[in-house]
Motif scaffolding. Sequence first.
Motif, PDB file in Angstrom:
ATOM      1  N   PHE A  15      12.725  -3.626  -5.040  1.00 50.71           N
ATOM      2  CA  PHE A  15      12.113  -3.976  -3.762  1.00 50.71           C
ATOM      3  C   PHE A  15      10.859  -3.130  -3.546  1.00 50.71           C
ATOM      4  N   LEU A  16       9.910  -3.679  -2.815  1.00 51.42           N
ATOM      5  CA  LEU A  16       8.671  -2.988  -2.470  1.00 51.42           C
ATOM      6  C   LEU A  16       8.437  -3.168  -0.979  1.00 51.42           C
ATOM      7  N   VAL A  17       8.237  -2.053  -0.256  1.00 47.05           N
ATOM      8  CA  VAL A  17       7.993  -2.125   1.176  1.00 47.05           C
ATOM      9  C   VAL A  17       6.757  -1.294   1.498  1.00 47.05           C
ATOM     10  N   GLY A  18       5.957  -1.781   2.428  1.00 46.93           N
ATOM     11  CA  GLY A  18       4.759  -1.043   2.801  1.00 46.93           C
ATOM     12  C   GLY A  18       4.055  -1.674   3.979  1.00 46.93           C
ATOM     13  N   GLU A  19       3.080  -0.939   4.492  1.00 43.69           N
ATOM     14  CA  GLU A  19       2.310  -1.420   5.629  1.00 43.69           C
ATOM     15  C   GLU A  19       1.258  -2.429   5.175  1.00 43.69           C
ATOM     16  N   LYS A  20       0.989  -3.391   6.024  1.00 45.27           N
ATOM     17  CA  LYS A  20      -0.038  -4.383   5.701  1.00 45.27           C
ATOM     18  C   LYS A  20      -1.392  -3.713   5.499  1.00 45.27           C
ATOM     19  N   ARG A  21      -1.701  -2.734   6.338  1.00 43.58           N
ATOM     20  CA  ARG A  21      -2.994  -2.063   6.208  1.00 43.58           C
ATOM     21  C   ARG A  21      -3.032  -1.185   4.957  1.00 43.58           C
ATOM     22  N   GLY A  22      -1.886  -0.888   4.373  1.00 42.02           N
ATOM     23  CA  GLY A  22      -1.816  -0.114   3.137  1.00 42.02           C
ATOM     24  C   GLY A  22      -1.947  -0.959   1.888  1.00 42.02           C
ATOM     25  N   GLY A  23      -2.085  -2.283   2.043  1.00 38.30           N
ATOM     26  CA  GLY A  23      -2.299  -3.153   0.893  1.00 38.30           C
ATOM     27  C   GLY A  23      -1.027  -3.696   0.271  1.00 38.30           C
ATOM     28  N   ILE A  24       0.012  -3.911   1.067  1.00 37.57           N
ATOM     29  CA  ILE A  24       1.275  -4.364   0.514  1.00 37.57           C
ATOM     30  C   ILE A  24       1.162  -5.744  -0.134  1.00 37.57           C
ATOM     31  N   GLU A  25       0.363  -6.631   0.425  1.00 36.99           N
ATOM     32  CA  GLU A  25       0.248  -7.965  -0.170  1.00 36.99           C
ATOM     33  C   GLU A  25      -0.411  -7.897  -1.546  1.00 36.99           C
ATOM     34  N   ARG A  26      -1.424  -7.068  -1.683  1.00 36.78           N
ATOM     35  CA  ARG A  26      -2.039  -6.879  -2.997  1.00 36.78           C
ATOM     36  C   ARG A  26      -1.053  -6.248  -3.963  1.00 36.78           C
ATOM     37  N   ALA A  27      -0.366  -5.205  -3.494  1.00 37.78           N
ATOM     38  CA  ALA A  27       0.559  -4.491  -4.365  1.00 37.78           C
ATOM     39  C   ALA A  27       1.709  -5.370  -4.813  1.00 37.78           C
ATOM     40  N   ALA A  28       2.130  -6.308  -3.953  1.00 40.82           N
ATOM     41  CA  ALA A  28       3.246  -7.177  -4.308  1.00 40.82           C
ATOM     42  C   ALA A  28       2.949  -7.989  -5.561  1.00 40.82           C
ATOM     43  N   LYS A  29       1.669  -8.248  -5.817  1.00 39.33           N
ATOM     44  CA  LYS A  29       1.300  -8.990  -7.025  1.00 39.33           C
ATOM     45  C   LYS A  29       1.643  -8.206  -8.288  1.00 39.33           C
ATOM     46  N   GLN A  30       1.716  -6.875  -8.174  1.00 39.20           N
ATOM     47  CA  GLN A  30       2.064  -6.049  -9.320  1.00 39.20           C
ATOM     48  C   GLN A  30       3.522  -6.251  -9.739  1.00 39.20           C
ATOM     49  N   LEU A  31       4.344  -6.779  -8.841  1.00 43.92           N
ATOM     50  CA  LEU A  31       5.733  -7.066  -9.178  1.00 43.92           C
ATOM     51  C   LEU A  31       5.854  -8.200 -10.189  1.00 43.92           C
ATOM     52  N   ALA A  32       4.821  -9.040 -10.291  1.00 43.01           N
ATOM     53  CA  ALA A  32       4.893 -10.212 -11.168  1.00 43.01           C
ATOM     54  C   ALA A  32       5.031  -9.834 -12.642  1.00 43.01           C
ATOM     55  N   ALA A  33       4.746  -8.586 -12.988  1.00 42.01           N
ATOM     56  CA  ALA A  33       4.924  -8.151 -14.376  1.00 42.01           C
ATOM     57  C   ALA A  33       6.394  -8.134 -14.779  1.00 42.01           C
ATOM     58  N   PHE A  34       7.294  -8.152 -13.804  1.00 42.21           N
ATOM     59  CA  PHE A  34       8.725  -8.008 -14.090  1.00 42.21           C
ATOM     60  C   PHE A  34       9.540  -9.261 -13.782  1.00 42.21           C
ATOM     61  N   GLY A  35       8.974 -10.201 -13.039  1.00 43.86           N
ATOM     62  CA  GLY A  35       9.694 -11.405 -12.645  1.00 43.86           C
ATOM     63  C   GLY A  35       8.913 -12.146 -11.589  1.00 43.86           C
ATOM     64  N   LYS A  36       9.595 -12.950 -10.796  1.00 45.20           N
ATOM     65  CA  LYS A  36       8.932 -13.734  -9.762  1.00 45.20           C
ATOM     66  C   LYS A  36       9.134 -13.072  -8.408  1.00 45.20           C
ATOM     67  N   PRO A  37       8.075 -12.486  -7.822  1.00 44.40           N
ATOM     68  CA  PRO A  37       8.231 -11.801  -6.531  1.00 44.40           C
ATOM     69  C   PRO A  37       8.451 -12.787  -5.384  1.00 44.40           C
ATOM     70  N   ARG A  38       9.177 -12.339  -4.388  1.00 40.89           N
ATOM     71  CA  ARG A  38       9.311 -13.140  -3.168  1.00 40.89           C
ATOM     72  C   ARG A  38       9.304 -12.219  -1.955  1.00 40.89           C
ATOM     73  N   LYS A  39       8.690 -12.696  -0.884  1.00 46.84           N
ATOM     74  CA  LYS A  39       8.631 -11.917   0.357  1.00 46.84           C
ATOM     75  C   LYS A  39       9.894 -12.173   1.150  1.00 46.84           C
ATOM     76  N   LEU A  40      10.582 -11.085   1.530  1.00 46.29           N
ATOM     77  CA  LEU A  40      11.826 -11.195   2.266  1.00 46.29           C
ATOM     78  C   LEU A  40      11.650 -11.059   3.766  1.00 46.29           C
ATOM     79  N   ASP A  41      10.660 -10.276   4.192  1.00 44.68           N
ATOM     80  CA  ASP A  41      10.538 -10.016   5.622  1.00 44.68           C
ATOM     81  C   ASP A  41       9.137  -9.511   5.929  1.00 44.68           C
TER      82      ASP A  41
END
Length: 332
Positions: A99-125
């Motif tokens: 799981f990856l959690v972070g503030e929107k202003r901290g770039g969480i949406e950009r960082a979530a793309k880095q999860l794609a190296a391991f599988g298919k990311p999905r936003k939970l909340d």
Amino acid sequence: MDPRSEVLLRQAELFQRPLLLAGLPADDLLGALPQASGWSWHAGDQATLESRFAGRSQFGTTPPEHAFEAAVLFLPKSRELTDYLLAALAARLPGGELFLVGEKRGGIERAAKQLAAFGKPRKLDSARHCQLWQVTVEQSPAIPDLEALAQRYRLDLADGPLEVVSLPGVFSHGRLDRGSALLLAQLDGLPSGHLLDFGCGAGVLGAVLKRRYPQNRLSLLDVDAFAVASSRLTLAANGLEGEVIAADGIHGAPEELAAIVSNPPFHQGVHTDYQASEDLLREARNHLLPGGELRIVANSFLKYPPLIEYHLGPCQTLAEGDGFRIYRARRG
């Protein structure tokens, strides 16, 4: 409670299992998740967690060795550090959940793309100006070699070249920042005795001090485990010796110092925080011998001279340039 922790607890049913919280804040989250353990690289957060949840959080640059079924990474500021931390966790979780959690202003949406190296990311909340993402680790990487990820660069100084080793996430990663460059030119005439590089980062100032004043004892201090490791690597790369301390601020420094030299820290996460720097100015006299000296670099717009003079003594400006000033003061 940190807003990122609040987002996790909105999905608390996902985390009722052996869980590693990486980069967790020093709040009540471990109390709310009884099967969780922590991994921190911030000495202050770790000290707080240890005092409240003894034995449940580990400090360092690598994940704890004990087993865990899932992990949550609290997004750090540095993208290079995020890459390392995600790989280090995913390597321990083949087929598991990351799981990856972070503030929107901290770039969480950009960082979530880095999860794609391991599988298919999905936003939970998405709540509290934060987001929570999840990936099932289908492609588990090899355990990353942190030292192999270091950036090394050479400084050509008057007394010879200096090799600097900078790990991901360390301040001014892979380059010499302008403030430190200005301070390096103003290190003559320091008193003999025990020297401290406060907020040492990759250890540039400390290494230069030890080489210029080889008979002086040297300590280096930083709040960040990756900075502490970088400073040790920089000292070793140049055949130099020094004590490297992980501590949250000047309160963790030795006493009876001859001089404190610092490019003091003022950033933490996505927020600007001058607390460590201002504490240094207020408390330096308690760590300096009579006649001991404080020599620091600071942004020109910061009103540090009155604070220095109130707590330590007359403040002299040694140099100015590129938006920075070098200040010197001695304990009377």
